[in-house]
Structures are given as C-alpha cells and as structure tokens.
Design a protein around this motif. Structure first.
Motif, PDB file in Angstrom:
ATOM      1  N   UNK A 199      -5.363 141.877  42.366  1.00  0.00           N
ATOM      2  CA  UNK A 199      -6.670 142.410  41.947  1.00  0.00           C
ATOM      3  C   UNK A 199      -7.818 141.825  42.763  1.00  0.00           C
ATOM      4  N   UNK A 200      -7.508 141.281  43.923  1.00  0.00           N
ATOM      5  CA  UNK A 200      -8.541 140.746  44.786  1.00  0.00           C
ATOM      6  C   UNK A 200      -9.251 139.556  44.176  1.00  0.00           C
ATOM      7  N   UNK A 201     -10.571 139.571  44.196  1.00  0.00           N
ATOM      8  CA  UNK A 201     -11.350 138.438  43.674  1.00  0.00           C
ATOM      9  C   UNK A 201     -11.201 138.283  42.172  1.00  0.00           C
ATOM     10  N   UNK A 202     -10.711 139.318  41.503  1.00  0.00           N
ATOM     11  CA  UNK A 202     -10.530 139.251  40.045  1.00  0.00           C
ATOM     12  C   UNK A 202      -9.162 138.697  39.661  1.00  0.00           C
ATOM     13  N   UNK A 204      -7.700 135.609  39.836  1.00  0.00           N
ATOM     14  CA  UNK A 204      -7.691 134.419  38.970  1.00  0.00           C
ATOM     15  C   UNK A 204      -8.315 134.687  37.607  1.00  0.00           C
ATOM     16  N   UNK A 205      -9.298 135.590  37.570  1.00  0.00           N
ATOM     17  CA  UNK A 205      -9.953 135.919  36.294  1.00  0.00           C
ATOM     18  C   UNK A 205      -8.981 136.615  35.359  1.00  0.00           C
ATOM     19  N   UNK A 206      -8.082 137.411  35.917  1.00  0.00           N
ATOM     20  CA  UNK A 206      -7.120 138.157  35.090  1.00  0.00           C
ATOM     21  C   UNK A 206      -5.892 137.311  34.769  1.00  0.00           C
ATOM     22  N   UNK A 207      -5.326 136.672  35.797  1.00  0.00           N
ATOM     23  CA  UNK A 207      -4.067 135.960  35.592  1.00  0.00           C
ATOM     24  C   UNK A 207      -4.230 134.680  34.777  1.00  0.00           C
ATOM     25  N   UNK A 208      -5.259 133.899  35.087  1.00  0.00           N
ATOM     26  CA  UNK A 208      -5.411 132.600  34.410  1.00  0.00           C
ATOM     27  C   UNK A 208      -5.601 132.744  32.903  1.00  0.00           C
ATOM     28  N   UNK A 209      -6.555 133.557  32.401  1.00  0.00           N
ATOM     29  CA  UNK A 209      -6.689 133.723  30.945  1.00  0.00           C
ATOM     30  C   UNK A 209      -5.450 134.330  30.298  1.00  0.00           C
ATOM     31  N   UNK A 210      -4.786 135.249  31.028  1.00  0.00           N
ATOM     32  CA  UNK A 210      -3.568 135.860  30.469  1.00  0.00           C
ATOM     33  C   UNK A 210      -2.495 134.800  30.259  1.00  0.00           C
ATOM     34  N   UNK A 211      -2.318 133.937  31.270  1.00  0.00           N
ATOM     35  CA  UNK A 211      -1.341 132.864  31.137  1.00  0.00           C
ATOM     36  C   UNK A 211      -1.747 131.895  30.038  1.00  0.00           C
ATOM     37  N   UNK A 212      -3.057 131.618  29.921  1.00  0.00           N
ATOM     38  CA  UNK A 212      -3.543 130.728  28.867  1.00  0.00           C
ATOM     39  C   UNK A 212      -3.297 131.288  27.482  1.00  0.00           C
ATOM     40  N   UNK A 213      -3.490 132.599  27.334  1.00  0.00           N
ATOM     41  CA  UNK A 213      -3.270 133.237  26.037  1.00  0.00           C
ATOM     42  C   UNK A 213      -1.803 133.186  25.641  1.00  0.00           C
ATOM     43  N   UNK A 214      -0.917 133.456  26.621  1.00  0.00           N
ATOM     44  CA  UNK A 214       0.514 133.385  26.331  1.00  0.00           C
ATOM     45  C   UNK A 214       0.908 131.972  25.939  1.00  0.00           C
ATOM     46  N   UNK A 215       0.386 130.980  26.662  1.00  0.00           N
ATOM     47  CA  UNK A 215       0.709 129.591  26.353  1.00  0.00           C
ATOM     48  C   UNK A 215       0.181 129.206  24.970  1.00  0.00           C
ATOM     49  N   UNK A 216      -1.009 129.690  24.635  1.00  0.00           N
ATOM     50  CA  UNK A 216      -1.572 129.403  23.307  1.00  0.00           C
ATOM     51  C   UNK A 216      -0.631 129.901  22.212  1.00  0.00           C
ATOM     52  N   UNK A 217      -0.138 131.134  22.364  1.00  0.00           N
ATOM     53  CA  UNK A 217       0.757 131.694  21.350  1.00  0.00           C
ATOM     54  C   UNK A 217       2.062 130.911  21.265  1.00  0.00           C
ATOM     55  N   UNK A 251      -5.858 126.914  41.058  1.00  0.00           N
ATOM     56  CA  UNK A 251      -4.755 127.048  42.002  1.00  0.00           C
ATOM     57  C   UNK A 251      -4.682 128.447  42.613  1.00  0.00           C
ATOM     58  N   UNK A 252      -4.867 129.469  41.763  1.00  0.00           N
ATOM     59  CA  UNK A 252      -4.807 130.847  42.266  1.00  0.00           C
ATOM     60  C   UNK A 252      -5.940 131.094  43.244  1.00  0.00           C
ATOM     61  N   UNK A 253      -7.138 130.627  42.885  1.00  0.00           N
ATOM     62  CA  UNK A 253      -8.281 130.812  43.763  1.00  0.00           C
ATOM     63  C   UNK A 253      -8.112 130.054  45.081  1.00  0.00           C
ATOM     64  N   UNK A 254      -7.416 128.919  45.020  1.00  0.00           N
ATOM     65  CA  UNK A 254      -7.249 128.079  46.204  1.00  0.00           C
ATOM     66  C   UNK A 254      -6.123 128.561  47.104  1.00  0.00           C
ATOM     67  N   UNK A 258      -7.387 136.643  48.537  1.00  0.00           N
ATOM     68  CA  UNK A 258      -7.902 137.828  47.863  1.00  0.00           C
ATOM     69  C   UNK A 258      -7.540 139.094  48.644  1.00  0.00           C
ATOM     70  N   UNK A 259      -7.511 138.977  49.978  1.00  0.00           N
ATOM     71  CA  UNK A 259      -7.180 140.103  50.839  1.00  0.00           C
ATOM     72  C   UNK A 259      -6.229 139.647  51.929  1.00  0.00           C
ATOM     73  N   UNK A 260      -5.514 140.574  52.489  1.00  0.00           N
ATOM     74  CA  UNK A 260      -4.662 140.285  53.635  1.00  0.00           C
ATOM     75  C   UNK A 260      -4.909 141.342  54.696  1.00  0.00           C
ATOM     76  N   UNK A 261      -4.823 140.957  55.963  1.00  0.00           N
ATOM     77  CA  UNK A 261      -5.046 141.938  57.029  1.00  0.00           C
ATOM     78  C   UNK A 261      -3.877 142.906  57.157  1.00  0.00           C
ATOM     79  N   UNK A 262      -4.188 144.129  57.435  1.00  0.00           N
ATOM     80  CA  UNK A 262      -3.170 145.142  57.741  1.00  0.00           C
ATOM     81  C   UNK A 262      -3.571 145.820  59.045  1.00  0.00           C
TER      82      UNK A 262
END
Length: 846
Positions: A199-202, A204-217, A251-254, A258-262
C-alpha cells in the motif's frame, strides 16, 4: 471427435441394401468440430470449408456403393480400392489447396545476427576466399546488401528488423530521446517507472495496527481465563499490542520500501517472436537488442540483450584503481570510475561502486561494497587455493560469506579463439619468478592474482538492509602491481538472481548459467569504454572479447545439439565492437593511427570476420537441408576521423544562444544516468534549435518544448529549411570535404510517428565524420570540428544509411538485388505461413 456424426455405415461392415441414402449434410460436424476434422488425415487444419470438402471425399465411396447397389463381396473389393485412391487424391488436393502446409508445420528458421557486419568488407573478403562458409552460403542461396533505417543505429535497426516497421512507428529512433518539457535526455529503448509496494506509504499504517489488534485479541483471550484482574488483563493486552504496533510501524517504515523501480520496454509493434509463438511455433531469442524487459512469449524462451544495464543502471561502468596521481576526475566521459588509492604497509581499503539507492529515501544514495587490496609475497600464498565462489543459487544467503562451494566452471575457448578461460586464480608454482601478488578481498571472497592475470567471477552482494539485497558479478584484471593499475569490469546482474527480469521465463537465465557457467548479462557486454578511455590496452580488450564470445558460442551449441525450436534468433555483438575500436589501424591518415600498434593489430577486424564465418560454418554443419538460415547485420561501418559538435554549430549560426560563453564543461554518461545538470548555460528564450543524441536536431517549438519560441507552421518550416540547406552546403575548410551528406526531415523517412517525440531533423554524415560524443550528451564544446584521436575510431550511428549497408545472406534464393531491414520481418512470417500484419512497412522477399 466424431460423436455428433450420424453415419449410416458402420466401420466394420458394408451398408445394407435397405439402408437409406443420406445427403452430405447429415455428415456435417458441429461448429466446434469443423476445424479439427482434417487433423487425423493430414495432421493439420485447412479451415471449415476445406474440412467439409475433404470429409465429403472420405464418405464418397459409401454413397457410390449405395447408388450402384453392388454385391457385398464385389463391393468390398471395389470399395477398398476406391477408398485408397480417393484418400491419396484427398492428400494431394489438400496440398494443392495449401502448398505451404508441410512448411508451416515443419519449417525451421535460424537467424544469426552479427551486429555491424559491413557489406563492403564482407564482400571483399568473400571474393578473396577468406570467408569460405559465407561464400558457400551465397552460392547455395544469396548475398545482398541490407539497407538500415534512418539513422543506422543498433537499437533503431534491430527494432525495425523485429517488427517490420520504420523507427517512427517503433518509437526507437536513437539511443537517446528527450523530454520536451525538461529538455533532459533519457534512454530511448526503455524507461524506468515506479511500482507501489503493497500500500505504499500507507503500508506501516495498515499493517502495524492490524498486527497490534490481532495481538491484543490473542493476549486478551489468553489471560481472560486466568486469575488476573480486569485491570491487569487490559493493561497487559493493550500494552503488548501498542508496543508491537509501534515496533512494527518503525521496522516496516525502515526496511520495507514504499516503491520499487520497474522498467518499461518502449519498443512498439508486434515482433517476429511474439507472432510466431502466438501461432504455436516454438521460438528462442538470445541476446537480441530491445528485449529488456523480456517479452512474454508463450512456448518460447528469451535472454535479453542490449538494453540490460549494469548494477548501477548504466550501459557499463568500469572501475580503475591506481596509486598513481591522475589529473582526470573520478568520472570519465563514457562513465568509468577512476579511484585513487594509497597503500599503508602494502594494504589499502577502498570501495566497489554499487547500485544507486532508489528503494529508500534515507541515505546512503549508493550501496557500495568495501574492497581490500594488499600486496603480498608469493610465499604468503604459495600452494594455497583461491577460495572458490559460491553463487546465491548454491546455498545459503548468497553464499558469499561462506566461500566453500565450488564455483561455476568455465568452458574452454571455442572455435580456436585464444580466450582467457576466466577460471579461478591459479596456484602459484614454487619457482615462479614473480615476487609479489595482489590479494583482493571483497564480499566474503579472496583471490590472489599475478600481474597480467584475470580473476574468476566475484559474486558481489549489495545489502540495502538485512532483508533487501542485490547480487552482481564482476572480474578484476591486474594491469600492473607497481604502480598499481587494477581494472574492474562493470558489475553485471547475477544471471541466477537478477534484480529485474532479464529472461523469459524468469528462470531461463539461471538455466543457461547452469549449463555454461556464469556469463555476462550486461546488454553492452564488451567493454569498449575502458579501452576508449585507455584504462586497459588492446590485448586485455581482446581477451575479454574472446571470453564473451566463447560463452555466446556455448549457448549456440546447446541449441544445435537439440534443435528443439522452429525459430531461433541469436545476436553476436563482437563484429560491431571490434570495428569501433580497431578501425584506426586500417587508415594511416586517421588521427588515432599508431604505426607501432598497427603492425600488431592491423588484421584484428579481419580475424573477427573470420570468427563470424566460423560460427556460420558451425551452424551449417549441424542443420539439415529443410532448415532456412539467415545471416544478417543491422548496418555497416565507416571511418570516424572528425567529430562534429552540432550544438556548437547551432551557436555559431545563431540558432542557439548561450548565457555564459565560458561554460564548456564536458558532459559524461554519469551526468545522464545520475540525472546531473544539463543545458546549464542555454538561453532558451532566445534559442531556436538544439541537438541531442546521435544526429538529432530538435526545433524549440512553441507549445511543445517548455520554453519554445518557434511558432508552428511557416516559421517552423522556414527554420528547418534554413538549417538543412546550411548544413548540407557546409564545407570543412581544412580538407574541402562535406561533413554532412544529407539532412532528412522526419516526414521524409518516418511514417506514423509521434510529432512530440521524434526529432525534427536527422543529420546524416559523410564517411569520416560523426556526431561528437559531447553533442550526444547535450554538450557545447568550443570548436565545431575536432580530430577524433580516441580509440573509438569508426562508426555508423550518424552516417547516411545509403553508405552504411549491412549484409543479408541465406541458403534460400531471393530475387531482389538488395533488401531493406524491414523486409526480413514479413519474409520470415511468410516462410512460417503466418499472416503478415497490414501496418508493416516491409515487403516479403520473393
């Protein structure tokens, strides 16, 4: 396939006298079956109408029997004979309807493409008896001049060869093109774009909270059934989730880009290999230009050629390490790196230039490798094997830290070439007179080299971070130990782990490496740039040329052993590169002529034409008389004695205006690939025209160029006519010759072109003159004409096609006195019984 038939006659017995006679329509198959009825009989498909006609012939004996009411015993004999006769007639009629059926099913075509093989030289040496295999091919079939397009450049010509279209339609009209909105040059063959990762720049915004929510449960329900309090439950669950979420975000941001050349292949038009495979003809294409990224050819294979960059994204950046003081800057005109080192206790640390960082926004801008060089005594390494390399495919994470697995083997030289082996650094004999060696350490590998020795391949691992790596391969050559002069070849993509696709299917490049060993993947494989900059000498260049050619011959031999495809196309570049670099020894009046060297190298071009002849002979020995062989080239060659600075000419003739006369900085390929500054001293508001590429002149057109001042219409046409007339009338006052043979308006040589893309004028030089390197890069030197004292001493790129013809030979006779390169496309399609597209510009040879 006959399940919808309703035949009266059972195959095992004659029809009854009482059986009704059915019309032929009762035997008509369903639409899905009509095209396949002929297959059991002839092994092919003649179409709906022809299939029904053949079927009628097959059932005709039954109808005749019914009509004449023959006795069963007599009918059996008559029917058998009649059926046999009619079946034979059926086959003969089928061939009469489609005479090419056998050829369409079984025809094989081999195309050997030799870049730059000149018509005049080929004819001369054939007539003198020095090219016996080509001469034999000529006597069996034909030999004709092959006219290239405008201009006669390698990517331009081969794009027209592959599609049958003029450069205006293929959009490959030069090595370089320009962006009219920025005036910046770029490669014409392919373009670099970007593709979003997840999802490009988004991401870490999508994956990190999703992983946090799963871990919380998980934590919440794990603790829910324990004795802990609600506060402890919530604090533990939320705290753990937030911690993991934050860590993942970082970690995801680092580490995740976000993009790769083609890379996008800019060549337009359907190719021979695409149409062939679409018609069920198995095809293989080896190192043909304009095939990067490779085309998807079902039931076919392709190894990309010219267009594949090195690890830095250039056409070939070599490196030259020395402890001498050099005046030259670290970047040469043609892209080489000059690196000065300083020894301390016989040891120095430097770098290998690696890929530019286009994945991450954070520095560094380049991913380089540490390189350790050390001068050691022979006794220090005596009887020690150089640690073998371990390519990534042979285990581990690239294997370069654990150099314990044997490297790829290198086959011996082929066809009598002297070769260089390319094998591992040799053991040092006890009585070796050399007293010192160079120890080279990089990327977890070590090799000891003598003066005048090549290394084996080094497998180089460039790490962007712990998870993202890029693999390359390169070889060193020790020119001198004292002073140190060390050459490093351009870093090629590793054929087993390329960062971008270089073959179709993806694993085909790896499969080849498994058979012939590691090989060069760089599109411009033979390093002309290092010889042109005089960082290597002629012997080293020829060694490397033989090394390259021998690998390509091994690829050809693999095909010849099986001949498992019906269309095989392979390109050899050495004929072009050799002529570029050794023509100076043919002409005593050439500015780069060296009499002492000429005594040694005057026959080099001749020897490599004989190598071309040997390759053709190798193929002729292996093929049968039903296989068609084409031998062709994309252009010929001419001398390059003087360089023409067209931008300087435009300035002196008041078509271009500069803001700072003294700003004549030399442009380099690094400026091009590194996106350096271009046109720093051009006053666009007062500039009518500019030159870029290899003979292209663009009008600074209003509404098209960013700062265009020339109005479309009559002003545009008057300006083009003025430039054309003055260039064609221009005389070199030092020798009375005309540098420009002709200036073509684009509509004179192109059809179906994009007016915003192609140049407005194409300058065609006379023999002895060529557009300067600086003009091709947008440079504006002081003088209009300069003696060419470079080793690159012959060319074709900006020459008139009428005096730069290539070759076409075949074991099939064709009537035309000469062929155009766009004619080969429809000729091959016709021989393979494939319909020729209506929009091609070529015509099939008769």
């Amino acid at each position: 396939m006959y399940k919808n038939f309703k035949p009266v006659v059972q195959p095992s017995r004659l029809p009854s006298k009482k059986s009704p006679t059915l019309p032929l329509d009762e035997y008509t198959p369903s639409p899905s079956q009509e095209g396949n009825l002929i297959s059991p009989l002839l092994g092919g498909d003649l179409g709906v109408g022809k299939s029904r006609w053949v079927l009628s012939l097959r059932i005709l004996p039954d109808l005749i029997f019914e009509r004449f009411n023959m006795r069963e015993w007599h009918g059996q004999a008559c029917l058998s004979v009649l059926s046999l006769i009619l079946c034979v007639l059926c086959v003969l009629c089928a061939f009469a309807v489609n005479g090419n059926l056998y050829g369409a099913e079984n025809q094989k075509i081999i195309v050997l493409a030799f870049d730059g093989a000149d018509m005049n030289l080929t004819k001369q040496w054939m007539d003198e008896g020095h090219l016996p295999n080509l001469d034999k091919l000529q006597k069996i079939g034909c030999f004709k001049p092959l006219v290239p397009p405008y201009p006669p450049q390698t990517p331009v010509s081969w794009a027209s060869f592959a599609t049958g279209k003029n450069p205006g339609k293929t959009t490959i009209f030069d090595f370089l093109k320009r962006d009219p909105k920025t005036y910046m040059p770029d490669f014409a063959m392919n373009s670099v774009s970007k593709q979003q990762v997840l999802w490009g720049k988004w991401t870490p915004v999508i994956l990190a909270p999703s992983a946090g929510a799963v871990l919380f449960l998980i934590i919440f329900f794990s603790l829910f059934f324990t004795q802990c309090t609600r506060i402890t439950l919530m604090v533990s669950s939320i705290g753990s989730a937030v911690s993991i979420c934050g860590a993942l975000f970082f970690l995801i941001d680092l580490y995740l880009p976000q993009e790769k050349p083609i890379v996008i292949n800019n060549r337009q038009g359907s190719t021979i290999w695409e149409l062939a495979t679409a018609h069920g003809i198995k095809t293989r294409v080896i190192r043909f230009p304009n095939t990067f990224p490779p085309d998807t050819i079902e039931d076919g294979e392709m190894l990309s050629g010219l267009g594949v960059p090195d690890i830095r994204g250039t056409m070939g950046t070599f490196s030259y390490y020395t402890n001498e003081t050099v005046e030259q800057s670290k970047d040469t005109e043609m892209g080489g790196k000059v690196i000065q080192v300083k020894f301390s206790n016989n040891k120095t640390e430097t770098i290998i230039y690696g890929p530019r960082n286009k994945l991450f926004k954070r520095p560094p801008g380049e991913i380089n490798l540490p390189l350790i060089l050390e001068l050691v005594d022979t006794t220090a390494s005596q009887n020690k094997n150089t640690p073998p390399l371990s390519p990534p495919s042979q285990g581990g994470d690239g294997g370069v830290e654990d150099a314990t697995v044997p490297s790829h083997t290198n086959p011996p030289p082929a066809l009598g070439g002297k070769g260089i082996g390319g094998g591992s650094a040799q053991l040092i004999p006890e009585n070796n007179k050399d007293t010192r060696l160079l120890k080279i350490e990089t990327s977890g590998q070590t090799q000891f080299l003598k003066e005048g020795e090549w290394s084996d391949w080094f497998v180089l691992k460039f790490s962007f971070n712990p998870f993202v790596k890029m693999y390359g391969i390169a070889r060193f050559y020790v020119i001198s130990l004292e002073p140190l002069k060390l050459y490093l070849s351009p870093v090629n993509f590793h054929p087993e782990h390329p960062p971008l696709p270089i073959s179709y299917p993806d694993n085909y490049a790896k499969d080849i490496a498994g058979k012939v060993g590691l090989y060069k993947t760089l599109g411009w494989a033979i390093d002309t740039w290092a010889l042109n900059e005089e960082r290597i000498d002629e012997d080293v260049f020829l060694d490397d040329t033989d090394f390259t050619v021998n690998k390509e011959i091994e690829m050809l031999k693999i095909f010849l052993e099986k001949q498992d495809v019906r269309l095989y196309i392979q390109l050899f570049e050495f004929t072009d590169r050799i002529q570029h670099m050794f023509w100076r020894f043919k002409e005593e009046d050439h500015p780069a002529y060296d009499k002492k060297k000429a005594d040694k190298y005057k026959d080099v071009i001749f020897e490599y034409y004989k190598k071309m002849d040997e390759i053709v002979g190798l193929v002729m020995e292996k093929i049968d008389d039903k296989t068609i062989l084409f031998v062709c080239s994309d252009h010929g060659f001419n001398s390059f004695k003087k360089a023409v600075n067209y931008n300087t000419w435009l300035v002196k003739n008041k078509y271009m205006t500069l803001t700072a006369e003294g700003d004549n900085k030399e442009k380099t390929l690094e400026d091009l690939f590194g996106r350096g500054q271009f046109w720093p001293n051009v006053d666009w508001d007062n500039t009518k025209a500019y030159a870029l590429g290899l003979g292209d002149i663009y009008i600074n057109l209003e509404g098209r160029e960013a700062y265009g001042i020339v109005r479309p219409g009559s002003q545009y046409e008057k300006l083009r006519n003025d430039i054309k007339e003055k260039l064609e009338a221009w005389i070199d006052d030092k020798n009375g010759q005309r540098p420009v043979r002709r200036v073509y308006k684009r509509e004179e040589v192109y059809k179906g072109f994009d007016p915003n893309l192609v140049p407005d004028l194409i300058v065609a030089n006379n023999n002895g003159y060529r557009v300067s390197w600086q003009t091709s890069l947008g440079g504006i030197p002081k003088d209009v004409l300069e003696d060419n004292k470079k080793n690159w001493s012959a060319d074709h790129c900006s020459l008139d096609p009428e005096i730069t013809k290539g070759i076409f030979l075949s074991n099939v006779k064709f009537e035309a006195t000469e062929a155009n390169i766009v004619d080969i496309f429809p000729t091959i399609l016709q021989l393979l019984n494939i319909p020729v597209p209506e929009d091609v510009d070529g015509r099939a040879l008769n």
